[in-house]
Design a protein around this motif. Sequence first.
Motif, PDB file in Angstrom:
ATOM      1  N   THR A  97       0.832  -1.207   0.000  1.00  0.00           N
ATOM      2  CA  THR A  97       0.000   0.000   0.000  1.00  0.00           C
ATOM      3  C   THR A  97       0.867   1.258   0.000  1.00  0.00           C
ATOM      4  N   ILE A  98       1.846   1.297   0.894  1.00  0.00           N
ATOM      5  CA  ILE A  98       2.689   2.486   0.997  1.00  0.00           C
ATOM      6  C   ILE A  98       3.474   2.707  -0.294  1.00  0.00           C
ATOM      7  N   GLU A  99       4.020   1.639  -0.841  1.00  0.00           N
ATOM      8  CA  GLU A  99       4.809   1.828  -2.052  1.00  0.00           C
ATOM      9  C   GLU A  99       3.932   2.305  -3.210  1.00  0.00           C
ATOM     10  N   LYS A 103       4.519   5.819  -5.093  1.00  0.00           N
ATOM     11  CA  LYS A 103       4.855   5.729  -6.506  1.00  0.00           C
ATOM     12  C   LYS A 103       3.903   6.545  -7.382  1.00  0.00           C
ATOM     13  N   GLY A 104       2.624   6.521  -7.033  1.00  0.00           N
ATOM     14  CA  GLY A 104       1.652   7.076  -7.957  1.00  0.00           C
ATOM     15  C   GLY A 104       1.104   8.451  -7.613  1.00  0.00           C
ATOM     16  N   ARG A 105       1.498   8.989  -6.475  1.00  0.00           N
ATOM     17  CA  ARG A 105       0.802  10.169  -5.979  1.00  0.00           C
ATOM     18  C   ARG A 105       1.483  11.446  -6.451  1.00  0.00           C
ATOM     19  N   THR A 106       1.091  11.958  -7.605  1.00  0.00           N
ATOM     20  CA  THR A 106       1.808  13.102  -8.175  1.00  0.00           C
ATOM     21  C   THR A 106       1.637  14.378  -7.353  1.00  0.00           C
ATOM     22  N   ILE A 137      10.837  11.567  -4.635  1.00  0.00           N
ATOM     23  CA  ILE A 137       9.961  12.362  -3.780  1.00  0.00           C
ATOM     24  C   ILE A 137      10.835  13.149  -2.805  1.00  0.00           C
ATOM     25  N   PRO A 138      10.731  14.476  -2.808  1.00  0.00           N
ATOM     26  CA  PRO A 138      11.526  15.254  -1.863  1.00  0.00           C
ATOM     27  C   PRO A 138      11.141  14.883  -0.427  1.00  0.00           C
ATOM     28  N   PHE A 139      12.139  14.669   0.409  1.00  0.00           N
ATOM     29  CA  PHE A 139      11.812  14.331   1.802  1.00  0.00           C
ATOM     30  C   PHE A 139      12.765  15.009   2.765  1.00  0.00           C
ATOM     31  N   VAL A 140      12.276  15.152   3.988  1.00  0.00           N
ATOM     32  CA  VAL A 140      13.081  15.702   5.069  1.00  0.00           C
ATOM     33  C   VAL A 140      13.041  14.687   6.210  1.00  0.00           C
ATOM     34  N   ILE A 141      14.176  14.515   6.875  1.00  0.00           N
ATOM     35  CA  ILE A 141      14.200  13.599   8.004  1.00  0.00           C
ATOM     36  C   ILE A 141      14.053  14.391   9.301  1.00  0.00           C
ATOM     37  N   ALA A 142      13.015  14.055  10.074  1.00  0.00           N
ATOM     38  CA  ALA A 142      12.845  14.658  11.393  1.00  0.00           C
ATOM     39  C   ALA A 142      13.362  13.667  12.428  1.00  0.00           C
ATOM     40  N   MET A 143      14.363  14.088  13.174  1.00  0.00           N
ATOM     41  CA  MET A 143      14.910  13.223  14.241  1.00  0.00           C
ATOM     42  C   MET A 143      14.122  13.518  15.510  1.00  0.00           C
ATOM     43  N   THR A 144      13.204  12.610  15.824  1.00  0.00           N
ATOM     44  CA  THR A 144      12.214  12.886  16.870  1.00  0.00           C
ATOM     45  C   THR A 144      12.740  12.633  18.289  1.00  0.00           C
ATOM     46  N   LYS A 145      12.004  13.156  19.250  1.00  0.00           N
ATOM     47  CA  LYS A 145      12.287  12.990  20.686  1.00  0.00           C
ATOM     48  C   LYS A 145      13.675  13.537  21.029  1.00  0.00           C
ATOM     49  N   ALA A 146      14.045  14.613  20.319  1.00  0.00           N
ATOM     50  CA  ALA A 146      15.375  15.203  20.490  1.00  0.00           C
ATOM     51  C   ALA A 146      15.601  15.669  21.928  1.00  0.00           C
ATOM     52  N   ARG A 209       5.967  16.475 -11.243  1.00  0.00           N
ATOM     53  CA  ARG A 209       7.161  15.854 -11.814  1.00  0.00           C
ATOM     54  C   ARG A 209       6.779  14.443 -12.230  1.00  0.00           C
ATOM     55  N   SER A 210       7.644  13.877 -13.001  1.00  0.00           N
ATOM     56  CA  SER A 210       7.311  12.568 -13.548  1.00  0.00           C
ATOM     57  C   SER A 210       7.324  11.503 -12.455  1.00  0.00           C
ATOM     58  N   ARG A 211       6.257  10.738 -12.374  1.00  0.00           N
ATOM     59  CA  ARG A 211       6.258   9.561 -11.506  1.00  0.00           C
ATOM     60  C   ARG A 211       5.929   8.352 -12.352  1.00  0.00           C
ATOM     61  N   SER A 212       6.454   8.391 -13.564  1.00  0.00           N
ATOM     62  CA  SER A 212       6.097   7.319 -14.479  1.00  0.00           C
ATOM     63  C   SER A 212       7.035   6.134 -14.302  1.00  0.00           C
TER      64      SER A 212
END
Length: 217
Positions: A97-99, A103-106, A137-146, A209-212
């Motif tokens: 489901t997640i993949e 993959k498809g969510r433009t 997909i642009p992503f940012v990593i949040a390091m939680t419980k800092a 952007r292309s997600r083809s």
Amino acid sequence: MAIKIESAEFAIGITDLRQLPRDGVREVAFLGRSNVGKSSLINKLCGRKALARTSAEPGKTRELNYYLINKTFYFVDLPGYGYARVPEQIRSSWGKTIEQYLKGRTQLSLVVQLMDARHEPSELDLMMVGWLDYYEIPFVIAMTKADKLPASKMPRYVDAARLQFSRFRHCLDVIPFSAVSGIGKQDVVRLISEKVHKNGETTPKSAPRSRSKADRP
Ligand SMILES: Nc1nc2c(ncn2[C@@H]2O[C@H](COP(=O)(O)OP(=O)(O)O)[C@@H](O)[C@H]2O)c(=O)[nH]1
Ligand SMILES: [Mg+2]
């Protein structure tokens, strides 16, 4: 220009990707293992105590929960992964489901990938980051419980994580975050704002952007 999150309301919870909204509104999704602090982070960003429910039964939430932010874009709370007591069958359907979603969510403009600041990334964390990068997909990593890390150790941990993730082209930044102290909140909101208001619009007229891409080899 960073936005302020002024309103946040629950929109829809879905269990099947066929139920995904078709309004073309931009989305920011939140991804991380269960108990990493995802609901707490969403609540903190929105200045709310219980918008996203903090679950008493970790790993039980199979829904993608949509929240409408400032009446203009969505936050998507994706189901958490890596909870040991979830049966294998559910775990593999979770992955599919997640993949498929990624993959498809433009209209997906940004993913906030959460990882516990105190621990090394798990195999599943690294798999997620691999998918995000592969599907561009642009992503940012949040390091939680800092707040649970001694302040003196923080710069070293953040530097190490930045170095570790620098090989991923689509990783925008690594940001220490605490739902308790509020550290990192402004940086996360700023990145979200940059992505959802890109080109001055919140609704992409065409695919941003292309997600083809084919499925991974
Ligand atoms: N000290 C501290 N505890 C946190 C933080 N974020 C979440 N928690 C705690 O971690 C547990 C799981 O949080 P939750 O937001 O429900 O995680 P989720 O399963 O990823 O949605 C809860 O007991 C939270 O109170 C944080 O920034 N600092
Ligand atoms: Mg949660």
